[in-house]
Enzyme design. Sequence first.
Site, PDB file in Angstrom:
ATOM      1  N   ASP A   1       0.866  -1.185   0.000  1.00  0.00           N
ATOM      2  CA  ASP A   1       0.000   0.000   0.000  1.00  0.00           C
ATOM      3  C   ASP A   1       0.898   1.228   0.000  1.00  0.00           C
ATOM      4  OD1 ASP A   1      -2.320   1.707   0.241  1.00  0.00           O
ATOM      5  OD2 ASP A   1      -3.338   0.027   1.226  1.00  0.00           O
TER       6      ASP A   1
ATOM      7  N   GLY B   1       4.141   1.258  -2.287  1.00  0.00           N
ATOM      8  CA  GLY B   1       4.045   1.398  -3.735  1.00  0.00           C
ATOM      9  C   GLY B   1       2.678   1.832  -4.207  1.00  0.00           C
ATOM     10  N   ASP B   2       2.571   1.957  -5.527  1.00  0.00           N
ATOM     11  CA  ASP B   2       1.355   2.388  -6.206  1.00  0.00           C
ATOM     12  C   ASP B   2       0.906   1.252  -7.107  1.00  0.00           C
ATOM     13  OD1 ASP B   2      -0.615   3.511  -7.765  1.00  0.00           O
ATOM     14  OD2 ASP B   2       0.595   5.172  -8.520  1.00  0.00           O
ATOM     15  N   PHE B   3      -0.256   0.659  -6.828  1.00  0.00           N
ATOM     16  CA  PHE B   3      -0.677  -0.509  -7.602  1.00  0.00           C
ATOM     17  C   PHE B   3      -0.991  -0.179  -9.055  1.00  0.00           C
ATOM     18  CE2 PHE B   3      -4.599   0.132  -4.742  1.00  0.00           C
ATOM     19  CZ  PHE B   3      -5.213   1.048  -5.584  1.00  0.00           C
TER      20      PHE B   3
ATOM     21  N   HIS C   1     -13.640  -2.092  -6.865  1.00  0.00           N
ATOM     22  CA  HIS C   1     -14.926  -1.393  -6.940  1.00  0.00           C
ATOM     23  C   HIS C   1     -14.769   0.124  -6.810  1.00  0.00           C
ATOM     24  CE1 HIS C   1     -16.117  -1.249  -2.349  1.00  0.00           C
ATOM     25  NE2 HIS C   1     -14.871  -0.845  -2.548  1.00  0.00           N
TER      26      HIS C   1
END
Length: 336
Positions: free
Chosen positions: A201, A226-228, A245
């Site tokens: 995250d 990190g950045d998904f 969602h």
Amino acid sequence: MNTARQSAARLIDESLGFLFPAALRAAATVRVADHMAGDAESVERLAEATGTDARNLGRVLRLLATRGVVEETDAGRFRLTAIGRALRSDAPHSARAAILMLTDATMWRPAGEMHRCLTDGDSAFTGIFGTTFFDHFARDAETADVFHVGMAAMSDHENEPIAAAYDFPPTGTVVDVGGGHGGLLLEVLRRQPGLHGVLHDQAHVLAGHRLGDHDDITGRWTTADGDFFSSVPSGDVYLIKRILHDWDDEQSATILRNCRQAVSPGGRILVVDAVVPPGDLAHQSKTLDLMMMCSLVGRERTEEDFVQLFKEAGLRLRRIVPTPTVLSVVEAESAD
């Protein structure tokens, strides 16, 4: 009363429904349930303990009593019910933080202007707050904290039954993508002592994780900032719970592609989300879908929606595993 009048009366009654969550939020805000541990208490004593106006507190409790949150034992005396105990801050699965999140202005105000979504075809959030949902949180640390703490509370009662519903492998690495404070990963690691976990995250979210509080998983987890949307750590099983969602199909496909590129051969990608059932069946996913529409850019998805989304990401749907919660485990594998 004739049918037309009954119909009008029913719809008018339904339109007043927003006042119950407002009362629930008011009670959670002043922590009145924290002062209702045993026998029925007088409104005057509860008002003194919470620093509130006794007459108005009694009016709030009177409405909550109609939904079984509290019970009015005699005039002006109330006690918590079994349901109401979840409103206490110290309850084993306290709902208080989740209630404050779900009724926060970031959710409440866009829902009140839902018509914007119909006329503009977009989220109502930007028109109200002048920026997107997550950009707003990046600028407002206090609101962001309400969201992350509330999401953790909302997830706490779900995580154990979800972990128990899916047959996780005995060994390997489980990556919890956008895993927040790590509640689901914790339960998975507890069920399979041979697994290693990675909580992925953003740094400010990971700062609040709870994995280090549990001796039974010591040495079996790491965190990864990190950045998904850019990349995810390598692993054998990916957990993506209540993430897709939030995002539209293009953004969700990007997250899934990053997981597909990082997953080990034969690995699995598990989307843990509500699956919208067909027809008129009542299901929480249909309510949550409107929250996604109003405040974010995503949506709750049907089985066919997942099939198409996975196809776009180079994956295929393997199976859907129901759980005792409103969420299902939607299992995907590489289509290669």
